[in-house]
Scaffold this motif. Structure first.
Motif, mmCIF file in Angstrom:
data_model
loop_
_atom_site.group_PDB
_atom_site.id
_atom_site.type_symbol
_atom_site.label_atom_id
_atom_site.label_comp_id
_atom_site.label_asym_id
_atom_site.label_seq_id
_atom_site.Cartn_x
_atom_site.Cartn_y
_atom_site.Cartn_z
ATOM 1 N N THR A 328 0.827 -1.211 0.000
ATOM 2 C CA THR A 328 0.000 0.000 0.000
ATOM 3 C C THR A 328 0.855 1.251 0.000
ATOM 4 O O THR A 328 0.495 2.263 -0.621
ATOM 5 C CB THR A 328 -0.948 0.004 1.218
ATOM 6 O OG1 THR A 328 -1.743 -1.185 1.187
ATOM 7 C CG2 THR A 328 -1.862 1.212 1.201
ATOM 8 N N ILE A 377 -10.064 -2.002 -2.542
ATOM 9 C CA ILE A 377 -9.635 -2.562 -1.256
ATOM 10 C C ILE A 377 -10.853 -2.818 -0.370
ATOM 11 O O ILE A 377 -10.966 -3.875 0.281
ATOM 12 C CB ILE A 377 -8.636 -1.611 -0.571
ATOM 13 C CG1 ILE A 377 -7.321 -1.587 -1.364
ATOM 14 C CG2 ILE A 377 -8.390 -2.014 0.875
ATOM 15 C CD1 ILE A 377 -6.346 -0.523 -0.908
ATOM 16 N N THR A 409 -6.309 -6.095 3.431
ATOM 17 C CA THR A 409 -7.146 -4.945 3.082
ATOM 18 C C THR A 409 -7.357 -4.010 4.268
ATOM 19 O O THR A 409 -7.373 -2.781 4.107
ATOM 20 C CB THR A 409 -8.497 -5.428 2.536
ATOM 21 O OG1 THR A 409 -9.072 -6.389 3.442
ATOM 22 C CG2 THR A 409 -8.333 -6.085 1.185
#
Length: 512
Positions: A328, A377, A409
């Protein structure tokens, strides 16, 4: 010869650090490699909050037997840990934003070490409950203070990657903690868990004292102000100082700490963009915490696992946290560059303009740079949670895969939230992150306290489907921030400017 770009000894105003004109000194004089080294140090310090929490889960049954109490009573120590994990950073971070990062790191580690000594010799449940709370108070602050260090040394364009590294290393505790806890509890008794944490934290404290410099921009500037006393790491005393270092402004004084300073960060919750962002992040964190905290009881019931195997069952969760954080961070850096290029074209700016190094207008969509990839996500998170409980009667591999997706996530949402909050309040990054932690842990503690009852009443399948539905119902909060976030931020900036102008005009009016 002195570096001409680092001559000024005036501390950098943390509220203006992202608006530096192109011909001004660099945001920070550290090289990218040196910045990354500091991020590694604060990440190692931040490891203790998730590690202390998760190393404990596989040992709940053992602790209950050794202390002659019920497992549900021992589970209360998990709730108390989460409550203090949420409350304590609000106090510590206020000091970190006022007095500096380094003294707070040292202080919190001392508190944490004392707590582990008490836990290692705990004779009964009340002592366990007390020192677990103290342990949380010591370890949890490292997360918000570490976020402050990243804000001190990194521009918004760099922060996504650094936040990813920071979260990834911290979340190693999520991965290896339960395995370590299961092994230690089964072969050496549950008290050996705290012996291990005591030794490890003492070593990390020594590392901080020797190698971590003060980074607070009001104290260290952009790295060109000479550090003294507690702000100076030990290793710097054994090497020659660079000739470009300058003395602190003789008139500079650290702000005084008061009760108002401590509770001031709570004002962030009254900002619409902050509240919307943190509330949704808290819902995701709570659902993930409920999945994690119920793993031991559900997997023992359905798969009859030993303590070591229960610890190993947390590995996919931990791996999801680590990868979710690291990947991320890379995604956020990429999204930042994409939005930056769109902004440059829209404003007819010169190609290649670095938005961080010029006066950045209030209309730069920082919210969308952090939330650009959030939609897919959230879809993955909701679907994985909805299906998780129903898979517990199948092969153990299926719920473990879903735990990996849930953790991946959820961590992605946490990191995007954290980066956005730092961007919204660059001068108060530790306090803003502490409020983020307060909201997440408060809501999360409530969820963990009731998850066993919900599962008992509804069964795991329906229970986690309902949690997925709650997340879906709260998802419009993300849309609100996407649509109105910049407007709310601009209004806040105008309000702050107006207040500052009024304060400047008061002395003139009074003297007239």
């Amino acid at each position: 010869m002195k570096n001409p770009s680092t001559q000024s000894s005036t501390p950098v105003d943390p509220e203006k650090t992202d608006e530096t004109p192109i011909n001004e000194p660099p945001y920070h004089i550290l090289t990218p490699r040196q910045k990354k080294q500091l991020v590694y140090i604060v990440s190692l310090a931040g490891l203790f909050s998730p590690l202390s929490s998760n190393i404990y889960f596989p040992a709940l049954d053992t602790i209950a037997r050794d202390l002659h109490v019920s497992v549900s009573l021992i589970a209360l120590t998990v709730t108390s840990y989460m409550i203090l994990q949420g409350i304590a950073p609000s106090f510590w971070s206020a000091f970190a934003d006022s007095l500096g990062r380094r003294p707070i790191y040292i202080s919190t580690f001392i508190v944490y070490i004392i707590a582990n000594i008490g836990l290692a010799i705990t004779p009964n449940f009340p002592v366990l409950m007390t020192f677990r709370a103290i342990q949380a108070a010591g370890s949890s602050a490292t997360i918000s203070v570490g976020a402050g260090v990243i804000a001190d040394i990194a521009t918004p364009a760099e922060r996504g990657g650094f936040v990813g590294i920071y979260g990834g290393i911290r979340m190693l505790g999520q991965s290896v903690g339960p395995v370590l806890g299961g092994i230690l509890a089964q072969f050496l008794g549950f008290r050996s868990i705290f012996d291990f944490l005591l030794i490890f934290s003492t070593l990390v404290l020594a590392f901080i004292i020797f190698f971590l410099p003060e980074t607070h921009r009001a104290i260290a500037g952009n790295g060109t102000i000479r550090l003294r006393g507690v702000y100076r790491p030990v290793f710097q005393k054994f090497r020659e100082e660079p000739d470009y270092l300058v003395e602190q402004d003789p008139d500079f004084k650290l702000p005084k700490i008061s009760l108002f300073t401590i509770v001031e960060p709570l004002k962030f919750l009254f900002e619409k963009d902050v509240f919307a962002t943190l509330l949704f992040g808290s819902v995701v964190y709570t659902v993930w915490s409920m999945v994690t905290s119920s793993t031991t009881s559900l997997f023992v019931e359905h798969y009859r696992l030993s303590q070591i195997l229960v610890g190993c069952a947390f590995l996919p969760n931990g791996a999801g946290c680590v990868l979710g954080s690291y990947i991320t961070g890379r995604i956020m850096d990429k999204d930042y560059k994409i939005i930056e290029q769109h902004y440059i074209k829209e404003k007819n700016l010169e190609a290649g303009t670095n938005i961080d190094r010029k006066n950045r207008a209030d209309d730069f969509p920082i919210e969308r740079t952090r939330m650009r990839s959030l939609w897919w996500i959230l879809i993955l998170f909701v679907c994985a949670v909805a299906g998780y409980g129903w898979t517990l009667n199948s092969s153990i591999a299926v719920p473990l895969i879903l735990q990996f997706i849930i953790a991946y996530t959820a961590t992605a949402v946490f990191n995007m939230n954290s980066a956005l909050i730092i961007d919204l309040f660059p001068g108060k990054s530790a306090s803003a992150t502490a409020v983020n932690n307060l909201m997440r842990c408060s809501v999360g503690a409530a969820g963990v306290a009731v998850i066993e009852m919900i599962i008992a009443d509804l069964g795991p399948g329906l229970a986690f489907t309902c949690l997925a539905l709650v997340t879906f119902i709260c998802s419009p909060l993300v849309l609100l921030e996407w649509v109105y976030g910049m407007r709310w931020r601009t209004a806040r900036a105008e309000r702050i400017r107006k207040k500052k102008n009024e304060e400047k005009e008061k002395p003139a009016t009074q003297s007239g």
